[in-house]
Design an enzyme around this catalytic site. Structure first.
Site, mmCIF file in Angstrom:
data_model
loop_
_atom_site.group_PDB
_atom_site.id
_atom_site.type_symbol
_atom_site.label_atom_id
_atom_site.label_comp_id
_atom_site.label_asym_id
_atom_site.label_seq_id
_atom_site.Cartn_x
_atom_site.Cartn_y
_atom_site.Cartn_z
ATOM 1 C CG ASP A 77 -25.866 28.794 20.024
ATOM 2 O OD1 ASP A 77 -24.862 28.751 20.559
ATOM 3 O OD2 ASP A 77 -26.779 29.743 20.403
ATOM 4 C CB CYS A 118 -21.346 31.071 15.236
ATOM 5 S SG CYS A 118 -21.191 30.363 13.662
ATOM 6 C CG ASP A 119 -24.966 31.088 17.556
ATOM 7 O OD1 ASP A 119 -26.222 31.460 17.449
ATOM 8 O OD2 ASP A 119 -24.545 30.210 17.197
ATOM 9 C CB CYS A 190 -27.101 28.265 10.536
ATOM 10 S SG CYS A 190 -26.270 26.618 11.130
ATOM 11 C CD GLU A 441 -30.155 29.670 20.473
ATOM 12 O OE1 GLU A 441 -29.601 30.964 20.458
ATOM 13 O OE2 GLU A 441 -29.858 28.786 19.906
ATOM 14 C CB SER A 467 -32.253 28.693 17.801
ATOM 15 O OG SER A 467 -31.937 28.821 16.473
#
Length: 552
Positions: A77, A118-119, A190, A441, A467
């Site tokens: 992202d 992730c995401d 992250c 986002e 986000s």
């Protein structure tokens, strides 16, 4: 693989293809375990997954299974942010679920180990796990360690906001470069409580991942040990015939929503939990979120809400320590079964909070209510979502004039040009699931606002999403969305918008009569230029309040 697909003369062609893979007869005779690898070389949270997959394979083999790897895609992202690429982030959730379903059924796997990070990759694989209902366990790639600038820990939101500070002349070229080089120092998802880490933590709460799945840093060798244990444990689930639908029950989703409020997770969890629950045959109405939030204290202020990070949560005892705190006031269901083949209550027995600065005790929370709030009003009749724990106290109640934009790009240009004033309510529309399409986002505009220093003076609302790195009075998932004729499509510059987060309301202060006039005279934007997958997605996707599921 079922025995009737392995044994007998008629299955000789199938066995021949297994031998073509280099499998011995002993391997063919064992349970076939699919290891769904999300490894790639473009997402920092996924570049280490190849090592985790090898550890999983070893664990499966040690416990008597035959591991076989196949891939799942994932979008970063952060790299996709702020351009057309972000339209392709949320939409991959369904591609991941669909392709995993296809691979697992086509090849007759007996069990699965999902290795996401992730995401959309995590919820996509949870959706697939529910659909397939094979014995399944999750082991994520793990979070990134925090960076450091000027002696303070940093995360991805730090570099995003540094861009806003730079554009406002608050920091130099050299300082921006320092943020760029030091913010993301290792591989991993992250380092704040963003979407990836939110979903990996909630995977633990749902019972689909072992202790530490959401918090053990990617670069720790403990992550490899955890992967081996996951590989071994999936064989235990196979032997005991414990499946995802035994684990992901209505009570488990209540636990996930409760932990979400305590942890202060990303608002994206309000898209993903309903979508995963839908695959389990369970409906999550967003009103439930407020009921749970009303009785659940917010115990964590992880970045971007505060100055603690995933590594700090891990050192404090992780997700289990948070669940232990919640159990002290009977806020979670402890009798649900988990991937350990034990109950959640058994799992958290003996867990303690090792750092009360990172995980507040249940009697001394950051706030008596949860980290996420669902708002409703004439501007969002079908609800919208805000990460309340990341909103400055002075912005919990706000009234201001609308500044309306029909895309993220339009808003960004005005923000960077200094065209936003204190008190404004920025409205970004036609960014919803169908209208975007893909529900981008809005980290770039929120980071610009924070970097300029207006995050305590300006609100932003959108039918898009945010986000987990976003902070401030950022209200997303406005439903119905603009392209479907939601009220947000008829907002005009200067209209007053009232936001009251403690009372869960959002109001466009325009009369019903005036709105009716605007509905008759306003030409809604169309998406007739779309091609390829986005065209199909826009035609099929539900509204955000339903989890942006493919259901039409």
């Amino acid at each position: 693989m079922p025995e009737d697909l392995k044994k007998g003369f008629n299955n000789a062609p199938r066995r021949a293809l297994f031998h073509a893979l280099g499998m011995t007869q002993e391997e063919i005779d064992r349970p076939l375990v699919g290891v769904v690898s999300s490894y790639n070389e473009i997402v920092p949270g996924h570049m280490n997954i190849d090592k985790i997959v090898e550890a999983v394979k070893l664990g499966v083999a040690m416990a008597g299974g035959t591991p076989v790897v196949f891939p799942a895609i994932a979008v970063c992202d952060g790299i996709a942010m702020g351009h057309k690429g972000m339209k392709y982030s949320l939409v991959t959730r369904d591609l991941i679920a669909d392709s995993t379903e296809a691979m697992a059924i086509a090849h007759g796997f007996d069990a699965l180990v999902m290795v996401p990070n992730c995401d959309k990759n995590v919820p996509g694989l949870l959706m697939a796990a529910a659909r397939l209902n094979l014995p399944t366990i999750f082991i994520s790639g793990g979070p990134m360690l925090a960076g450091r600038v000027d002696g303070r820990k940093t995360s991805f939101s730090s570099i995003s906001e540094a861009v806003g500070s730079y554009s406002a002349g608050k920091i130099s070229d050299d300082k921006l470069r320092e943020f760029e080089l030091k913010t993301c120092p290792t591989c991993g998802s992250c380092s704040g409580m963003y979407t990836a880490n939110s979903m990996n933590c909630l995977t633990e709460v749902l019972g689909m991942g072992l202790k530490g799945n959401g918090t053990v840093p990617a670069v720790y060798s403990q992550r490899l040990e955890l992967a081996k244990h996951a590989g071994m444990q999936v064989m235990e689930l196979y032997r005991k015939n414990i499946r995802p639908l035994d684990i992901m029950t209505e009570k488990s989703f209540e636990n996930a929503l409760t932990a979400d409020m305590a942890l202060g997770c990303s608002t994206n969890s309000m898209l993903h939990l309903p979508a995963i629950a839908n695959e389990c045959g369970i409906e999550i109405n967003l009103d439930i979120a407020n009921k749970i939030s009303a009785k659940t204290p917010n115990l964590c202020h992880l970045a971007p809400a505060g100055h603690t990070y995933m590594e700090d949560l891990n050192e404090a005892g992780g997700v289990y320590a948070v669940l232990k705190e919640l159990s002290k006031k009977n806020l979670i269901n402890t009798d649900v079964i988990t991937c350990t083949a034990k109950t959640l209550g058994e799992n958290i027995k003996g867990c303690i909070n090792l750092d009360e600065n990172t995980i507040r005790p249940i009697d001394n929370p950051y706030s008596p209510t949860g980290g996420i709030a669902v708002l409703k009003g004439n501007l969002a009749p079908d609800r919208c979502v805000v990460k309340r724990s990341a909103v400055a106290p002075e912005m919990l109640v706000h009234k201001g004039p609308a500044r309306v934009f029909n895309s993220e790009e339009e808003a960004i240009a005005v923000i960077y040009a200094g065209g936003i004033k204190s008190g404004d309510v920025i409205v970004i529309r036609y960014e919803g699931p169908a209208g975007g399409p893909g529900m981008r986002e809005m980290l770039s505009p929120t980071s610009a606002i924070a970097g300029i220093g207006l995050d305590k003076e300006v609100a932003l609302i959108t039918d898009g999403r945010f986000s987990g790195a976003t902070r401030g009075a950022a209200i997303g998932h406005i439903s119905p969305e603009a392209i479907n004729g939601g009220t947000i499509a008829y907002v005009q510059d200067g209209d007053m918008i009232s936001i009251d987060i403690p009372n869960y309301s959002i109001t466009l202060e325009v009369s019903d009569e005036e709105l009716q006039k605007r509905r008759k005279t306003t030409q809604l934007k169309k998406n007739d230029h779309l091609t390829g997958y986005l065209k199909r997605y826009a035609a099929l996707v539900s509204s955000a309040d339903k989890g942006a599921i493919i259901n039409k």
